[in-house]
Design an enzyme around this catalytic site. Structure first.
Site, PDB file in Angstrom:
ATOM      1  N   HIS A  19      34.570  24.421  40.870  1.00 23.50           N
ATOM      2  CA  HIS A  19      35.684  25.131  41.891  1.00 23.50           C
ATOM      3  C   HIS A  19      34.984  26.651  41.700  1.00 23.50           C
ATOM      4  O   HIS A  19      35.086  27.351  40.920  1.00 23.50           O
ATOM      5  CB  HIS A  19      36.996  25.014  41.246  1.00 23.50           C
ATOM      6  CG  HIS A  19      37.889  25.695  42.213  1.00 23.50           C
ATOM      7  ND1 HIS A  19      38.505  24.860  43.136  1.00 23.50           N
ATOM      8  CD2 HIS A  19      38.396  26.885  42.510  1.00 23.50           C
ATOM      9  CE1 HIS A  19      39.324  25.619  43.620  1.00 23.50           C
ATOM     10  NE2 HIS A  19      39.321  26.581  43.304  1.00 23.50           N
ATOM     11  N   CYS A  20      34.702  27.132  43.128  1.00 27.19           N
ATOM     12  CA  CYS A  20      34.347  28.188  43.215  1.00 27.19           C
ATOM     13  C   CYS A  20      35.618  29.182  43.710  1.00 27.19           C
ATOM     14  O   CYS A  20      36.068  29.056  44.757  1.00 27.19           O
ATOM     15  CB  CYS A  20      33.158  28.503  44.257  1.00 27.19           C
ATOM     16  SG  CYS A  20      32.385  30.045  44.679  1.00 27.19           S
ATOM     17  N   PRO A  21      35.760  30.313  42.955  1.00 26.16           N
ATOM     18  CA  PRO A  21      36.808  31.058  43.270  1.00 26.16           C
ATOM     19  C   PRO A  21      36.480  32.016  44.516  1.00 26.16           C
ATOM     20  O   PRO A  21      37.156  32.669  45.495  1.00 26.16           O
ATOM     21  CB  PRO A  21      37.091  32.006  42.150  1.00 26.16           C
ATOM     22  CG  PRO A  21      35.815  32.159  41.214  1.00 26.16           C
ATOM     23  CD  PRO A  21      35.064  30.703  41.584  1.00 26.16           C
TER      24      PRO A  21
END
Length: 424
Positions: free
Chosen positions: A179-181
């Site tokens: 999950h890429c912020p």
């Protein structure tokens, strides 16, 4: 088309943590606000370089001098910047490969029902189905290698190979990478291609702006007496862009190199950190060229969810095309991700208590049992005292060694006396 009173779109009753725009056509993660920060970090230096190009073009028309920063650089900068922002939007606004949830746990076949229920690999599913147990894992053969797939207590399904549950978006995602912020979205099967293009173009833009800024400083030395320091003092914006891109390239450049390695070996970030395929055989590796072709030159699989489809309150609102009643549980305990999300129905009664028979309680109330008597359960009789009493009766009975029969009235007297002792 008017919206019917008891029907809503699937994205309006979606159980995940996603945010939707344009009537469910765009899906974002719960941290989609980080897109504004990422856009500002990308557009800021590009706007600065474009301003320099416009300034140099205006000055060159007056002094008849050719500068490095001219119209060609301006056009290339705008095209690269728009492409980079487009890849960012494509990464963050599309379904990454969400697996539709089940409204009820999977049915166990004959082989699964024969499994020993005392084994640690078999546990309760959740409170929605307290009578059902399923194996925690299953073995699946992939390219001749046995791969274990886990049961997801939140989505009530066996995760397909390479699928993992994201605790931030609260969804199971196919070929889950991370999950890429910075993009505010999970990176999975359906957006990994655009994610790699986004970070690779960002790396190229860092080198591009860095090189042009240095060329601008060196070519402008003539106006400052041939001194590089004076040229740097006069071209402050170029110095700022050099420092900014030098710091940024270590992050996006390192990320690009790492994902180039992962793509060439057909791994995900999750698999690389958890399974370490370097130390064992990777069942998905088909060679560097085939792995790269799988990412860029294969057809994009369609989404498994129809977010704009109509669903009613008595239909399955968990996704996909399957139907079924809405479960009062919007989440369970995910043993892998350590996330627990349990929500009761609108009536306020947990699902595990909705099917109980309260007839016995009503009989107890009719018999005059007070609430305070029900709060403290009667003490269990002491087994050692019962055995001693039986031995005494046998000794006084003169040879009759049959155990005495205890009537229900005696048991009732014991319970009444124990209740009196507890009240005292």
């Amino acid at each position: 088309m008017e919206e019917e009173p008891n029907r809503r779109r699937l994205y309006q009753v979606w159980r995940g943590s996603n945010k939707f725009l344009c009537g469910g056509r765009l899906i974002f993660g719960p941290d989609a606000g980080s897109l504004f920060l990422s856009t500002a970090l990308i557009a800021g230096p590009l706007v600065g370089l474009c301003c320099q190009c416009i300034t140099k073009m205006n000055s060159s028309s007056s002094d008849q001098k050719n500068h490095v920063l001219g119209l060609p650089v301006l056009i290339v900068t705008v095209v690269l910047g728009l492409a980079n922002l487009a890849f960012l939007l494509l990464t963050s606004s599309r379904d990454p490969g969400i697996v539709p949830r089940n409204a009820r746990p999977p049915e166990c076949g004959a082989e699964e029902q024969a499994v020993d229920m005392t084994t640690p690999s078999t546990e309760w599913v959740n409170a929605a189905s307290p009578h059902l147990r399923v194996p925690r894992t299953k073995d699946v053969v992939v390219n001749g290698c046995t791969v274990k797939v886990k049961y997801c207590d939140t989505c009530l399904l066996y995760r397909p190979p390479r699928t993992s549950h994201c605790s931030i978006c609260n969804n199971c995602v196919q070929k889950f990478d991370h999950h890429c912020p910075w993009v505010g979205q999970c990176i999975g099967l359906r957006n990994y291609r655009f994610f790699f293009l986004f970070i690779s173009t960002s790396t190229f833009l860092c080198f591009y702006v860095f090189a042009l800024s240095w060329l601008n400083i060196t070519t402008e030395r003539e106006e400052y007496g041939g001194s590089l320091l004076k040229s740097m003092r006069g071209e402050v914006l170029s110095v700022v862009l050099i420092v900014y891109t030098f710091v940024s390239v270590w992050f996006v450049g390192g990320l690009t190199v790492f994902h180039t390695y992962l793509m060439s070996t057909n791994q995900t970030t999750y698999e690389n950190f958890r399974y370490r395929y370097d130390k064992k055989e990777n069942p998905y590796n088909r060679g560097a060229l085939a792995n790269v072709a799988e990412v860029f030159f294969t057809r994009m699989p369609p989404s498994l969810n129809r977010f704009r489809s109509w669903v009613s309150d008595d239909e399955d609102a968990y996704g996909g095309a399957g139907g079924g009643p809405l479960s009062p549980m919007s989440g369970g305990l995910d043993l892998e991700m350590g996330r627990k999300g349990v929500h009761y129905s609108a009536g306020g009664v947990p699902a595990i208590l909705q099917g109980m028979d309260y007839s016995e309680m009503e009989k107890m109330e009719g018999a005059g049992v007070h609430v305070k008597d029900r709060q403290a359960p009667p003490e269990a009789p002491d087994l050692f005292m019962i055995s001693a009493a039986r031995q005494h009766d046998v000794g006084c009975g003169g040879g009759d060694r049959s155990p005495p029969i205890v009537h229900d009235q005696d048991a009732e007297r014991t319970l009444v006396s124990s209740n009196e002792n507890s009240e005292r």
